[in-house]
Design a protein around this motif. Structure first.
Motif, PDB file in Angstrom:
ATOM      1  N   PRO A   8     -14.967 -34.584   2.276  1.00 45.67           N
ATOM      2  CA  PRO A   8     -14.071 -33.679   2.599  1.00 45.67           C
ATOM      3  C   PRO A   8     -12.924 -33.368   1.728  1.00 45.67           C
ATOM      4  CG  PRO A   8     -13.814 -35.953   3.066  1.00 45.67           C
ATOM      5  CD  PRO A   8     -15.037 -35.807   2.448  1.00 45.67           C
ATOM      6  N   GLU A   9     -12.146 -32.377   2.264  1.00 40.27           N
ATOM      7  CA  GLU A   9     -11.010 -31.814   1.358  1.00 40.27           C
ATOM      8  C   GLU A   9      -9.837 -33.168   1.545  1.00 40.27           C
ATOM      9  OE1 GLU A   9     -10.031 -28.223   0.581  1.00 40.27           O
ATOM     10  OE2 GLU A   9     -12.144 -28.187   0.353  1.00 40.27           O
ATOM     11  N   PRO A  10      -9.134 -33.044   0.564  1.00 37.12           N
ATOM     12  CA  PRO A  10      -8.159 -34.207   0.393  1.00 37.12           C
ATOM     13  C   PRO A  10      -6.862 -33.817   1.389  1.00 37.12           C
ATOM     14  CG  PRO A  10      -7.934 -32.838  -1.639  1.00 37.12           C
ATOM     15  CD  PRO A  10      -9.158 -32.394  -0.921  1.00 37.12           C
ATOM     16  N   HIS A  11      -6.592 -35.037   2.003  1.00 38.04           N
ATOM     17  CA  HIS A  11      -5.653 -35.177   2.913  1.00 38.04           C
ATOM     18  C   HIS A  11      -4.437 -35.780   2.266  1.00 38.04           C
ATOM     19  CE1 HIS A  11      -3.125 -35.530   6.362  1.00 38.04           C
ATOM     20  NE2 HIS A  11      -3.617 -36.359   6.884  1.00 38.04           N
ATOM     21  N   PHE A  12      -3.402 -35.094   1.679  1.00 38.98           N
ATOM     22  CA  PHE A  12      -2.407 -35.866   1.019  1.00 38.98           C
ATOM     23  C   PHE A  12      -1.391 -36.380   1.669  1.00 38.98           C
ATOM     24  CE2 PHE A  12      -4.045 -32.771  -2.377  1.00 38.98           C
ATOM     25  CZ  PHE A  12      -4.504 -33.717  -3.106  1.00 38.98           C
ATOM     26  N   GLY A  13      -1.391 -36.174   3.074  1.00 40.50           N
ATOM     27  CA  GLY A  13      -0.366 -37.008   4.080  1.00 40.50           C
ATOM     28  C   GLY A  13      -1.152 -38.326   4.078  1.00 40.50           C
ATOM     29  N   PHE A  14      -2.365 -38.533   3.747  1.00 39.13           N
ATOM     30  CA  PHE A  14      -2.944 -39.761   3.972  1.00 39.13           C
ATOM     31  C   PHE A  14      -2.589 -40.487   2.953  1.00 39.13           C
ATOM     32  CE2 PHE A  14      -6.263 -42.713   2.555  1.00 39.13           C
ATOM     33  CZ  PHE A  14      -6.914 -43.135   3.876  1.00 39.13           C
ATOM     34  N   LEU A  15      -2.651 -39.864   1.671  1.00 38.24           N
ATOM     35  CA  LEU A  15      -2.274 -40.638   0.488  1.00 38.24           C
ATOM     36  C   LEU A  15      -0.903 -40.924   0.449  1.00 38.24           C
ATOM     37  CD1 LEU A  15      -2.895 -41.260  -2.763  1.00 38.24           C
ATOM     38  CD2 LEU A  15      -2.611 -38.862  -3.196  1.00 38.24           C
ATOM     39  N   ASP A  16       0.075 -40.168   0.835  1.00 35.94           N
ATOM     40  CA  ASP A  16       1.401 -40.487   0.800  1.00 35.94           C
ATOM     41  C   ASP A  16       1.637 -41.585   1.739  1.00 35.94           C
ATOM     42  OD1 ASP A  16       2.282 -38.561  -0.910  1.00 35.94           O
ATOM     43  OD2 ASP A  16       2.590 -37.058   0.827  1.00 35.94           O
ATOM     44  N   ARG A  17       1.045 -41.786   2.903  1.00 34.72           N
ATOM     45  CA  ARG A  17       1.313 -42.962   3.567  1.00 34.72           C
ATOM     46  C   ARG A  17       0.942 -44.149   2.967  1.00 34.72           C
ATOM     47  NH1 ARG A  17      -1.993 -45.178   7.513  1.00 34.72           N
ATOM     48  NH2 ARG A  17      -0.593 -46.393   9.064  1.00 34.72           N
ATOM     49  N   TYR A  18      -0.336 -44.254   2.310  1.00 32.25           N
ATOM     50  CA  TYR A  18      -0.684 -45.163   1.858  1.00 32.25           C
ATOM     51  C   TYR A  18       0.232 -45.809   0.439  1.00 32.25           C
ATOM     52  CZ  TYR A  18      -4.467 -46.749   4.700  1.00 32.25           C
ATOM     53  OH  TYR A  18      -5.104 -47.305   5.725  1.00 32.25           O
ATOM     54  N   LEU A  19       0.455 -44.846  -0.187  1.00 30.59           N
ATOM     55  CA  LEU A  19       1.522 -45.143  -1.125  1.00 30.59           C
ATOM     56  C   LEU A  19       2.730 -45.781  -0.853  1.00 30.59           C
ATOM     57  CD1 LEU A  19       1.153 -41.553  -3.565  1.00 30.59           C
ATOM     58  CD2 LEU A  19       0.127 -43.895  -3.852  1.00 30.59           C
ATOM     59  N   ALA A  20       3.160 -45.319   0.253  1.00 27.56           N
ATOM     60  CA  ALA A  20       4.372 -45.811   0.925  1.00 27.56           C
ATOM     61  C   ALA A  20       4.129 -47.216   1.278  1.00 27.56           C
ATOM     62  CB  ALA A  20       4.794 -45.064   2.148  1.00 27.56           C
ATOM     63  N   ILE A  21       3.061 -47.542   1.746  1.00 32.77           N
ATOM     64  CA  ILE A  21       2.594 -48.972   2.468  1.00 32.77           C
ATOM     65  C   ILE A  21       2.681 -49.740   1.095  1.00 32.77           C
ATOM     66  CG2 ILE A  21       0.692 -50.272   3.298  1.00 32.77           C
ATOM     67  CD1 ILE A  21       0.006 -48.124   5.180  1.00 32.77           C
ATOM     68  N   CYS A  22       1.703 -49.412  -0.080  1.00 32.72           N
ATOM     69  CA  CYS A  22       1.699 -50.116  -1.184  1.00 32.72           C
ATOM     70  C   CYS A  22       3.156 -50.354  -1.839  1.00 32.72           C
ATOM     71  CB  CYS A  22       1.037 -49.351  -2.182  1.00 32.72           C
ATOM     72  SG  CYS A  22      -0.617 -49.193  -1.721  1.00 32.72           S
TER      73      CYS A  22
END
Ligand code: GDP
Ligand code: ZN
Length: 305
Positions: free
Chosen positions: A105-119
């Motif tokens: 699937p096309e990348p969803h950068f909102g997902f990435l930002d959320r996990y980066l924040a959690i990290c």
């Protein structure tokens, strides 16, 4: 420790990730001034390092559980007992690989930002993996990748099919205990297989429905990588996914916002629409990406927090 913790009949799990880590840090700060060492955990968990006294060829005795660097726990909303003593899912996790695909699937950068924040919130090392690099993809994705590298994150283009980036990824896993996360279909299982052929590990969260329609979630397990390091299976994903970053800590979890914190006109600035907000100004100046600020607002509003 190889023991897997097991709990049954959990329709919903709320979590408490790394709360204890912070408390332990506070405590160790305090106890340093009191000249006593940090406390050891009393119940063993998957991922624990222990001091073992060898009795003979076959047997040993655990003498001490060494202090944990991190702790992933789950507490059950319905159980008072666990509210007091959260069940540790996994100890000493220190890295999260966030996997997206360049296409399908096309990348969803909102997902990435959320996990980066959690990290950032949990002090886990984050590594970004853009998989399926063998598929044709828009140049906008290369630009986005550059943007995340500029923030200081390691980002690797990989292909489980051609082997691109696999050696580089393997090198980053060495000496670490790593959890893979990402939307389904991005190639997490394929990547693990390319890294370690034959490894049978859950890379997506599985809940087995029982006859009563409830869910059973098993504890976490660790799998040794032949090149060194450990992979954690997906049991910990839900705990991370549900991690709630306190609103007042959220801006700090977006690394490029940090230089502007304290520069806003109002002390209690939420960086959403205030006058004199240094972060909004940075967005307007093009120094902070609008997409990242949008992710921040979405998380702040609780849609993805
Ligand atoms: P997961 O749900 O994230 O574990 O994804 P899977 O590993 O099950 O992969 C989903 C689909 O993507 C499968 O059909 C894989 O063959 C395919 N896939 C995985 N990695 C790659 C890759 O690097 N390139 C391409 N073209 N397809 C891939
Ligand atoms: Zn502000």
């Amino acid at each position: 420790a190889q023991a897997a913790t097991r709990s049954k009949g959990r329709p919903r799990a709320s979590v408490n990730v790394y709360q204890l880590l912070r408390e332990e840090r506070e405590q160790s700060k305090r106890s340093k001034s009191e000249e006593s060492g940090p406390t050891s955990p009393t119940r063993i968990s998957v991922g624990d390092y222990v001091k073992l006294r060898r009795l003979d060829e076959q047997n040993g005795l655990i003498e001490e559980i060494l202090p944990r660097q991190s702790e992933l726990s789950r507490k059950d909303a319905g159980s008072t007992a666990e509210k007091i003593v959260p069940q540790t899912l996994l100890a000493n996790l220190d890295q999260v690989v966030i996997v997206l695909a360049v296409a399908q699937p096309e990348p969803h950068f909102g997902f990435l930002d959320r996990y980066l924040a959690i990290c950032e919130a949990t002090r886990l090392q984050a590594l970004i993996c853009l998989n399926k690099a063998d598929l044709p993809h828009a140049s906008a994705i290369e630009e986005a990748a550059e943007q995340y590298r500029k923030l200081g994150y390691t980002l690797i283009f990989t292909s489980a099919h051609t082997g691109e980036g696999i050696e580089e990824l393997r090198a980053h896993l060495k000496e670490h205990t790593t959890l893979f996360t990402g939307p389904s279909g991005v190639g997490k299982s394929s990547l693990v297989n390319a890294l370690e052929p034959g490894m049978d590990i859950r890379t997506s969260e599985v809940s087995e429905a029982t006859g009563k329609g409830r869910h059973t979630t098993t504890g976490s397990r660790l799998y040794p990588l032949s090149g060194g390091g450990w992979l954690a299976d997906s049991a910990g994903i839900r705990a991370l996914a549900a991690w709630n970053i306190p609103a007042e800590e959220l801006a700090w979890c977006f690394v490029e916002f940090r230089p502007y914190l304290g520069e806003c006109l109002y002390n209690d600035c939420t960086h959403i629409n205030e006058e004199g907000c240094a972060i909004l100004q940075a967005v307007e100046d093009g120094v902070v990406a609008e997409s990242r600020h949008k992710s921040y607002v979405r998380m702040y509003m609780g849609e993805e927090r």
